[in-house]
Design a protein around this motif. Structure first.
Motif, short mmCIF file in Angstrom:
data_model
loop_
_atom_site.label_atom_id
_atom_site.label_comp_id
_atom_site.label_asym_id
_atom_site.label_seq_id
_atom_site.Cartn_x
_atom_site.Cartn_y
_atom_site.Cartn_z
N PRO A 25 0.84 -1.21 0.00
CA PRO A 25 0.00 0.00 0.00
C PRO A 25 0.87 1.25 0.00
N LYS A 26 0.48 2.20 -0.83
CA LYS A 26 1.24 3.45 -0.89
C LYS A 26 0.76 4.38 0.22
N THR A 27 1.69 4.79 1.04
CA THR A 27 1.35 5.71 2.11
C THR A 27 1.64 7.12 1.64
N GLN A 28 0.72 8.01 1.91
CA GLN A 28 0.91 9.40 1.53
C GLN A 28 1.52 10.16 2.69
N ARG A 29 2.39 11.06 2.34
CA ARG A 29 2.94 11.96 3.36
C ARG A 29 1.83 12.92 3.76
N PRO A 30 1.77 13.27 5.05
CA PRO A 30 0.74 14.22 5.45
C PRO A 30 1.02 15.61 4.88
N ASN A 31 -0.04 16.36 4.67
CA ASN A 31 0.13 17.74 4.21
C ASN A 31 0.87 18.53 5.28
N LEU A 32 1.69 19.45 4.84
CA LEU A 32 2.45 20.29 5.77
C LEU A 32 1.90 21.70 5.76
N TYR A 33 2.02 22.35 6.91
CA TYR A 33 1.49 23.70 7.08
C TYR A 33 2.58 24.59 7.68
N PHE A 55 7.86 28.29 22.11
CA PHE A 55 6.94 27.41 21.39
C PHE A 55 7.53 26.76 20.13
N PHE A 56 8.64 27.32 19.64
CA PHE A 56 9.24 26.77 18.42
C PHE A 56 10.67 26.31 18.62
N THR A 82 2.91 19.23 10.56
CA THR A 82 1.67 18.59 10.13
C THR A 82 0.51 19.44 10.64
N TYR A 83 -0.68 19.18 10.13
CA TYR A 83 -1.84 20.01 10.45
C TYR A 83 -2.08 20.11 11.96
N GLU A 84 -2.10 18.98 12.63
CA GLU A 84 -2.42 18.97 14.06
C GLU A 84 -1.39 19.73 14.87
N VAL A 85 -0.12 19.54 14.54
CA VAL A 85 0.95 20.24 15.28
C VAL A 85 0.87 21.74 15.00
N ALA A 86 0.68 22.11 13.74
CA ALA A 86 0.59 23.53 13.39
C ALA A 86 -0.59 24.19 14.10
N GLU A 87 -1.72 23.51 14.10
CA GLU A 87 -2.91 24.05 14.76
C GLU A 87 -2.67 24.25 16.26
N THR A 88 -2.00 23.30 16.87
CA THR A 88 -1.67 23.40 18.31
C THR A 88 -0.74 24.57 18.57
N HIS A 102 -1.15 41.04 24.52
CA HIS A 102 -0.50 41.48 23.30
C HIS A 102 -1.37 41.07 22.10
N PRO A 103 -1.42 41.90 21.06
CA PRO A 103 -2.25 41.58 19.89
C PRO A 103 -1.55 40.70 18.85
N LEU A 104 -0.49 40.03 19.23
CA LEU A 104 0.27 39.20 18.30
C LEU A 104 -0.65 38.20 17.60
N GLN A 105 -0.50 38.11 16.27
CA GLN A 105 -1.29 37.19 15.47
C GLN A 105 -0.41 36.07 14.93
N CYS A 106 -0.92 34.86 15.02
CA CYS A 106 -0.21 33.69 14.52
C CYS A 106 -1.20 32.91 13.66
N VAL A 107 -0.80 32.55 12.45
CA VAL A 107 -1.68 31.84 11.52
C VAL A 107 -0.93 30.67 10.91
N MET A 108 -1.70 29.81 10.24
CA MET A 108 -1.08 28.70 9.52
C MET A 108 -1.61 28.68 8.10
#
Length: 111
Positions: A25-33, A55-56, A82-88, A102-108
């Motif tokens: 079975p071909k495994t796909q790499r997860p999408n990165l963010y 945090f980083f 990965t999505y879950e880590v980026a979201e966290t 502070h009004p700091l904005q962080c997005v993915m």
């Protein structure tokens, strides 16, 4: 030769060669963010450096370079996850910034 002497594959007494192939079975790499910090005119530079280190896991020099990039260009990449880590990470940074007023904005964004 009697018809009874042949097996299901048509080989006499099962003496033929049977090839069994396994499909892997071909495994796909997860999408990165990309996790990005956005510049604002109110969050202290020292606080941004602290966030990057906490945090980083950036060292002082790398955190300062990213902070200056955000300051000069309006946006800067903190890391790719990965999505879950980026979201966290985004949630952690935003919560931490709010706790310190502070009004700091962080997005993915998808890479």
């Amino acid at each position: 030769m009697a018809k009874d002497d042949r097996d299901d594959s048509g080989n006499k007494n099962g003496t033929g060669t049977v090839v069994v192939t396994k499909t892997k079975p071909k495994t796909q790499r997860p999408n990165l963010y990309r996790v990005l910090l956005l510049n604002d005119d109110y969050t202290p530079m020292e606080f941004v450096v602290h966030v990057l280190m906490r945090f980083f896991q950036k060292n002082q020099e790398a955190a300062t370079q990213i902070m200056l990039h955000v300051h000069n260009n309006g946006v800067g990449e903190c890391g790719v996850f990965t999505y879950e880590v980026a979201e966290t990470k985004v949630t952690q940074v935003m919560d931490f910034a709010r706790q310190h007023q502070h009004p700091l904005q962080c997005v993915m964004e998808k890479k």
